[in-house]
Design an enzyme around this catalytic site. Structure first.
Site, PDB file in Angstrom:
ATOM      1  N   SER A  27       5.537  10.300   0.857  1.00 18.53           N
ATOM      2  CA  SER A  27       5.908  10.324   2.280  1.00 18.53           C
ATOM      3  C   SER A  27       7.221   9.570   2.511  1.00 18.53           C
ATOM      4  O   SER A  27       8.002   9.935   3.383  1.00 18.53           O
ATOM      5  CB  SER A  27       4.773   9.791   3.162  1.00 18.53           C
ATOM      6  N   GLU A  68      30.102 -22.063  -0.331  1.00 23.71           N
ATOM      7  CA  GLU A  68      31.378 -22.757  -0.083  1.00 23.71           C
ATOM      8  C   GLU A  68      31.169 -24.270  -0.096  1.00 23.71           C
ATOM      9  O   GLU A  68      31.974 -25.027  -0.640  1.00 23.71           O
ATOM     10  CB  GLU A  68      31.961 -22.362   1.284  1.00 23.71           C
ATOM     11  N   LEU A  92      -1.368  -7.729  -6.400  1.00 21.02           N
ATOM     12  CA  LEU A  92       0.055  -7.607  -6.024  1.00 21.02           C
ATOM     13  C   LEU A  92       0.797  -8.937  -6.076  1.00 21.02           C
ATOM     14  O   LEU A  92       1.583  -9.254  -5.185  1.00 21.02           O
ATOM     15  CB  LEU A  92       0.200  -6.943  -4.642  1.00 21.02           C
ATOM     16  N   CYS A  96      30.600 -18.286   7.101  1.00 20.14           N
ATOM     17  CA  CYS A  96      29.926 -18.257   8.407  1.00 20.14           C
ATOM     18  C   CYS A  96      30.667 -19.134   9.410  1.00 20.14           C
ATOM     19  O   CYS A  96      31.355 -20.082   9.043  1.00 20.14           O
ATOM     20  CB  CYS A  96      28.469 -18.694   8.265  1.00 20.14           C
TER      21      CYS A  96
HETATM   22  N1  LIG Z   1       0.599   4.788 -12.020  1.00 21.67           N
HETATM   23  C1  LIG Z   1       1.012   4.132 -10.951  1.00 21.67           C
HETATM   24  O1  LIG Z   1       2.144   3.617 -10.920  1.00 21.67           O
HETATM   25  C2  LIG Z   1       0.113   3.978  -9.765  1.00 21.67           C
HETATM   26  C3  LIG Z   1       0.450   3.104  -8.748  1.00 21.67           C
HETATM   27  C4  LIG Z   1      -0.369   2.987  -7.640  1.00 21.67           C
HETATM   28  C5  LIG Z   1      -1.504   3.777  -7.575  1.00 21.67           C
HETATM   29  N2  LIG Z   1      -1.818   4.598  -8.579  1.00 21.67           N
HETATM   30  C6  LIG Z   1      -3.004   5.462  -8.495  1.00 21.67           C
HETATM   31  O2  LIG Z   1      -2.786   6.394  -7.443  1.00 21.67           O
HETATM   32  C7  LIG Z   1      -4.022   6.764  -6.913  1.00 21.67           C
HETATM   33  C8  LIG Z   1      -3.946   6.649  -5.405  1.00 21.67           C
HETATM   34  O3  LIG Z   1      -2.878   7.425  -4.947  1.00 21.67           O
HETATM   35  P1  LIG Z   1      -3.103   8.419  -3.749  1.00 21.67           P
HETATM   36  O4  LIG Z   1      -1.896   9.255  -3.647  1.00 21.67           O
HETATM   37  O5  LIG Z   1      -4.398   9.094  -3.927  1.00 21.67           O
HETATM   38  O6  LIG Z   1      -3.259   7.434  -2.498  1.00 21.67           O
HETATM   39  P2  LIG Z   1      -2.323   6.352  -1.788  1.00 21.67           P
HETATM   40  O7  LIG Z   1      -0.931   6.861  -1.677  1.00 21.67           O
HETATM   41  O8  LIG Z   1      -2.538   5.015  -2.368  1.00 21.67           O
HETATM   42  O9  LIG Z   1      -2.995   6.309  -0.364  1.00 21.67           O
HETATM   43  C9  LIG Z   1      -2.993   7.490   0.372  1.00 21.67           C
HETATM   44  C10 LIG Z   1      -3.721   7.262   1.657  1.00 21.67           C
HETATM   45  O10 LIG Z   1      -3.003   6.316   2.436  1.00 21.67           O
HETATM   46  C11 LIG Z   1      -3.107   6.651   3.801  1.00 21.67           C
HETATM   47  N3  LIG Z   1      -1.780   6.810   4.389  1.00 21.67           N
HETATM   48  C12 LIG Z   1      -1.406   6.277   5.527  1.00 21.67           C
HETATM   49  N4  LIG Z   1      -0.153   6.550   5.786  1.00 21.67           N
HETATM   50  C13 LIG Z   1       0.292   7.310   4.808  1.00 21.67           C
HETATM   51  C14 LIG Z   1       1.519   7.931   4.548  1.00 21.67           C
HETATM   52  N5  LIG Z   1       2.569   7.800   5.350  1.00 21.67           N
HETATM   53  N6  LIG Z   1       1.617   8.650   3.439  1.00 21.67           N
HETATM   54  C15 LIG Z   1       0.589   8.771   2.605  1.00 21.67           C
HETATM   55  N7  LIG Z   1      -0.599   8.218   2.802  1.00 21.67           N
HETATM   56  C16 LIG Z   1      -0.744   7.477   3.905  1.00 21.67           C
HETATM   57  C17 LIG Z   1      -3.884   7.939   3.864  1.00 21.67           C
HETATM   58  O11 LIG Z   1      -5.232   7.561   4.097  1.00 21.67           O
HETATM   59  P3  LIG Z   1      -5.856   7.681   5.544  1.00 21.67           P
HETATM   60  O12 LIG Z   1      -5.655   9.097   5.945  1.00 21.67           O
HETATM   61  O13 LIG Z   1      -7.242   7.276   5.310  1.00 21.67           O
HETATM   62  O14 LIG Z   1      -5.085   6.773   6.414  1.00 21.67           O
HETATM   63  C18 LIG Z   1      -3.782   8.512   2.491  1.00 21.67           C
HETATM   64  O15 LIG Z   1      -4.869   9.287   2.143  1.00 21.67           O
HETATM   65  C19 LIG Z   1      -5.059   5.875  -7.539  1.00 21.67           C
HETATM   66  O16 LIG Z   1      -5.705   6.602  -8.561  1.00 21.67           O
HETATM   67  C20 LIG Z   1      -4.257   4.748  -8.119  1.00 21.67           C
HETATM   68  O17 LIG Z   1      -4.879   4.160  -9.226  1.00 21.67           O
HETATM   69  C21 LIG Z   1      -1.041   4.718  -9.685  1.00 21.67           C
END
Ligand SMILES: NC(=O)c1ccc[n+]([C@@H]2O[C@H](COP(=O)([O-])OP(=O)(O)OC[C@H]3O[C@@H](n4cnc5c(N)ncnc54)[C@H](OP(=O)(O)O)[C@@H]3O)[C@@H](O)[C@H]2O)c1
Length: 336
Positions: free
Chosen positions: A278, A53, A210, A78
C-alpha cells in the site's frame, strides 16, 4: 577536487557520526581552516548538545587565528534560540570573516535567515558547495520539512521465488528467510530511524518486539496499524520496553500525517506484504531495502511488487543479496 570541495567533504564525513543520535535535528559537520590547514573540527553529536560550529570553534585556543580563518559547515548556521543559542552569534563574535555553507536549512525558523544575518554583518558567505550531497545526507530532515511527511524506508526479506513467508497460522513459526548477518544489519538500521512500523497481521502472526537487541542502538518508536482495535494487549509491541503508536486508519497518507504531527522524521516499514504494497501503490515511499535469500518455498505470502523505483545498488550479505531501490517519486531521488 578544489579546496572548498575537499573541506566540505570532511564536514559531511564527520557529520555522519551523528546518525541515529541527532534526530529531530540534522547531522552537521564543521571544520575551521586557517591558511589551508584544518585547525579545528566538530559535529553535532546528539539532539540538545552543541551544534557543529560550536564544537569546532570551541577547540581553538589561539583565538587570534579566527580573523584569518574560513569556517566550512555542511548546513546553514542557525539564527534562532532553540535548545542552544544561535550559531550565527558565535561566528560573529569570533570575527570569522568567511563561511562556506553546503546547503540552506529548510527549517522555517532558519530558512536562509542564518546566511542573511552573516552577510548583513559583513561576513563573506559562499553557498552551494556539495549541496546535493549535503541534502542527501539529511534526506530524512529535508523530507520532513519540505514534504511535511516522514522519510519512508521499506524493508523486507523474500525467497528467490518471491515469498516473504509460508502460508501459516499465527501458532506456527514463520519461514526463516534472511541469514544472521542480514538480521543483524536490519537491527542496526532500526537504530538509525525514529520509528519502525508493521501491519496488523504481522503484529498478530509474528508478535515482533521491533527492538535493536542484536546491536548497539536506540530502539525506535514502534508503530502498528490496528484500524479495528483488534490487537491483543499481550503483544510484545504493546509492552513498555519502548513507546508504541497505534494507528487507527488504513489510509497511508493519513498514517503519514499522524506520524508527521508527532514529529517523526523517518520510518522503516518492516512488513507485511499488504502494508508495504500500500505504501508502494500510494507512491509515498523513498527507498526500499530488499534481502533475497537463495531458497524457494513454492507457495506462501507473495512479496511486494516494486513499481516506480530503480535499483541503485546490489550487494551480497553472505548468501543473501541486498537490493537498494530508490523511488522515482521521492523528492530525494527524483533527479536521478
Ligand atoms: N519476510 C519479511 O520480511 C516479513 C516481514 C514482515 C512480515 N512478514 C510476514 O508477512 C505476513 C503478514 O503480511 P500480510 O501482508 O499478510 O499482512 P500485513 O501487511 O502485516 O497486515 C495487513 C493487514 O493490515 C491492515 N491494514 C491496515 N491498513 C493497511 C494498509 N494501508 N495496507 C495494508 N494493510 C493494512 C489490514 O487489516 P485490517 O483490514 O484488519 O485492518 C490488513 O489485512 C506474515 O506471515 C509475516 O510473518 C514477513
Amino acid at each position: 577536487m578544489d579546496n572548498h570541495h575537499f573541506f566540505m567533504q570532511r564536514c559531511l564525513q564527520i557529520a555522519r557520526n551523528g546518525l541515529g543520535n541527532v534526530a529531530p535535528n540534522p547531522m552537521v559537520g564543521a571544520v575551521l581552516v586557517h591558511h589551508g590547514t584544518i585547525i579545528a573540527e566538530g559535529y553535532h553529536r546528539a539532539c540538545g548538545l552543541p551544534h557543529a560550529e560550536v564544537e569546532a570553534i570551541g577547540q581553538v585556543r589561539s583565538t587570534a587565528l579566527f580573523k584569518e580563518s574560513t569556517l566550512y559547515v555542511s548546513l546553514e548556521p542557525c539564527c534562532h534560540f532553540g535548545k542552544t543559542p544561535p550559531c550565527t552569534d558565535l561566528i560573529l563574535s569570533s570575527k570569522i570573516p568567511r563561511v562556506v555553507v553546503a546547503v540552506a536549512d529548510p527549517f522555517h525558523k532558519v530558512n536562509g535567515g542564518g546566511i542573511e544575518r552573516l552577510q548583513k554583518s559583513g561576513v563573506e558567505v559562499i553557498t552551494g558547495v556539495l549541496e546535493q550531497e549535503a541534502q542527501h545526507l539529511n534526506r530524512r530532515f529535508f523530507t520532513y520539512h519540505t514534504q511535511q511527511r516522514p522519510y519512508i524506508i521499506l524493508k523486507w526479506a523474500q525467497t528467490a521465488d518471491g515469498f516473504i513467508d509460508k502460508q501459516r497460522t499465527p501458532n506456527e513459526p514463520p519461514a526463516a528467510i534472511s541469514n544472521a548477518a542480514a538480521h543483524r544489519l536490519s537491527h542496526w538500521w532500526r537504530g538509525q530511524e525514529q520509528a519502525i512500523m508493521v501491519g496488523t497481521r504481522t503484529a498478530l502472526y509474528d508478535n515482533p518486539a521491533l527492538t535493536t537487541r542484536l546491536c548497539a542502538g536506540k530502539n525506535p518508536i514502534r508503530v502498528v496499524v490496528d484500524a479495528d482495535g483488534k490487537l491483543p494487549k499481550t503483544l510484545q509491541l504493546l509492552d513498555n520496553q519502548s513507546n508504541t503508536i497505534v494507528i487507527e486508519t488504513r489510509e497511508v497518507s493519513q498514517m503519514l500525517q499522524i506520524l508527521y504531527a508527532k514529529g517523526l522524521q523517518s520510518v522503516i516499514v518492516e512488513g507485511g506484504a499488504a502494508l508495504l504494497q500500500s505504501f508502494i501503490s500510494s507512491g509515498l515511499w523513498d527507498e526500499a531495502r530488499v534481502f533475497v535469500a537463495p531458497q524457494n518455498i513454492d507457495k506462501g505470502v507473495a512479496a511486494p511488487l516494486v513499481h516506480g523505483g530503480h535499483t541503485a545498488a546490489t550487494c551480497s550479505i553472505g548468501n543473501n543479496t541486498l537490493h537498494l531501490i530508490h523511488s522515482k517519486q521521492s523528492p530525494t531521488f527524483r533527479r536521478y
